[in-house]
Design an enzyme around this catalytic site. Structure first.
Site: not given
Ligand code: RFL
Ligand code: PHB
Length: 394
Positions: A205, A301, A389, A297, A76
């Site tokens: 957005y 990042k 971004y 989110p 993109h």
């Molecule tokens: P995770 O993915 O939460 O993984 C942590 C893992 O640890 C396990 N765990 C344990 N295991 C053993 N013993 C314990 N006591 C434990 N406690 C927990 C969990 O089950 C899990 O499997 O963390 P990690 O690896 O640091 O990754 C971080 C990312 O997942 C997170 O920052 C992103 O998803 C945030 N995020 C976005 N980031 C982006 O860079 N671009 C995006 O577009 C973006 N969109 C988003 C997002 C997060 C969202 N939510 C749901 C918070 C959109 C959303 C809606």
């Molecule tokens: C997504 O596709 O889940 C998404 C994209 C952009 C964002 C956050 C989440 O800023």
């Protein structure tokens, strides 16, 4: 029954941070084990991030897990910001000297890393209960867990806390050893995934008087939409019909008209939070990813920060095991935090720019409108947005 084992690095959590760290260490010939409290299927069912910075994609390439990402990921070059019924394109590539982002789901990255780790024969213990860590301050780190009635103890040189915001690692550090900074926003995101064509070729957005909305995607046939909701909203109170109706109200008439709706595959609420725990090292324990920091989110990042942390951490650990020197692990926390605070600033700013927070009052709302108007008028303002971004250099 109690089993004693040894490894060089014990990794807690098999999200993207833990899996990528495991892979980079395995690639460098460093013995490691990943211990995860949920099942593999559960980890793969969590729908989260969708946008990768170029630097993150390059790290995944170097880890040998970029092949499908390069084939299926969507490049993109820009996105739209919509407000007051108008759409304005942020031309990322023109504003950053040719940079772009890659739309590729976190679930797919997780799947690619899991496949790779199975091919490597690298062990991940799923469904580990009562995971606990100790000894990291005294130089004899240990992790323990139970599985199938058996207790296992792993002695390790290092523990990597990649266990997300609710994990056990950060909670095992004495509170007085940490500096915590947090902001909780009075809103959440209700997300819906569906096998419908995205309403636009690029992300949109939307800042609307009914609240923020985001039109995103996973592929040309799979859409991801979000609408701002209350912080404690229950996703089960939202039928698909109610979601689509509310989303349409926040789109301009042309988009609302062309929106293709369909049954949801997943629907969930994510809170909006900014959080940083400093430092990210406590003796022989290192925190990485969501275990140490959370961003709302809006700026996309979170996953990119997790990948950046792991890149620095793996570099430090590889140096330690190859050369016996500690400059990389000593510098880890400071290096990672410099980048993290830049992403915190940007994510807070973009959240404030686009959401409706009535408690900000009339002055706050007018400032927000002025900020949006400035962005539309000023190329310098758009360049600043685009620079963050697409991602600051690692
Ligand atoms: P995770 O993915 O939460 O993984 C942590 C893992 O640890 C396990 N765990 C344990 N295991 C053993 N013993 C314990 N006591 C434990 N406690 C927990 C969990 O089950 C899990 O499997 O963390 P990690 O690896 O640091 O990754 C971080 C990312 O997942 C997170 O920052 C992103 O998803 C945030 N995020 C976005 N980031 C982006 O860079 N671009 C995006 O577009 C973006 N969109 C988003 C997002 C997060 C969202 N939510 C749901 C918070 C959109 C959303 C809606
Ligand atoms: C997504 O596709 O889940 C998404 C994209 C952009 C964002 C956050 C989440 O800023």
């Amino acid at each position: 029954m109690k089993r004693g084992e040894r490894t060089q690095v014990a990794i807690i959590g098999s999200g993207p941070a833990g899996l990528l760290l495991g892979r980079l260490l395995t690639q460098a010939g460093i013995d490691n084990v990943i211990v995860e409290r949920k099942s593999k299927e559960y980890v793969l069912s969590r729908i989260r991030a969708g946008v990768l910075e170029e630097g993150s994609a390059r790290i995944l390439d170097e880890a040998g897990v970029g092949e499908r990402m390069r084939r299926e990921g969507l490049v993109h070059h820009g996105f739209d910001i919509a407000h007051f019924g108008e759409r304005h394109r942020i031309d990322l590539s023109a504003l950053t000297g040719g940079k772009a982002v890659l739309v590729y789901g976190q679930t797919e990255i997780t799947q690619d890393l899991m496949d790779r780790s199975e091919a490597d024969g690298a062990p991940t213990v799923y469904e580990a209960e009562d995971v606990a860590i100790s000894g990291f301050e005294t130089g004899q780190p240990e992790i323990t867990y139970r599985k199938g009635g058996e207790e296992t103890v792993f002695q390790a040189d290092f523990i990597a806390g990649c266990d997300g915001f609710h994990g056990v690692c950060r909670q095992s550090v004495p509170e007085e050893a940490m500096f915590l900074a947090e902001r909780i926003y009075p809103a959440g995101w209700l997300g819906l995934l569906s096998d419908t064509p995205p309403v636009s070729d690029e992300l949109v957005y939307i800042c609307h008087e009914r609240g923020f909305a985001l039109c995103s995607m996973r592929s040309p046939t799979r859409s991801r939409y979000y609408i701002q909701c209350g912080p404690d909203e229950d996703a089960s109170h939202w039928s698909d019909e109610r979601f689509w109706e509310e989303l349409k109200l926040r789109l301009d008439p042309e988009m609302a008209e062309s929106l293709v709706t369909g049954p949801s595959i997943e629907k969930s609420v994510a809170p909006l939070r900014s959080f940083v725990a400093e430092p990210m090292r406590f003796g022989r324990l290192f925190l990485a990813g969501d275990a140490a920091h959370i961003v709302p989110p809006t700026g996309a990042k979170g996953l990119n920060l997790a990948i950046g942390d792991v890149f620095y951490l793996a570099e430090g650990m590889i140096e330690y095991f190859r050369k016996g020197t500690e400059s990389g692990i000593d510098a880890y926390s400071e290096r990672a935090l410099r980048r993290i605070w830049q992403a915190e600033r940007f994510s807070w700013w973009m959240t404030s720019l686009l959401h409706l927070f009535p408690e900000r009052g009339r002055f706050g709302r007018r400032l927000q409108e002025a900020e949006l108007a400035y962005l539309v008028r000023s190329e310098a303002a758009r360049a600043a947005l685009a620079e963050s971004y697409v991602g600051l250099p690692l």
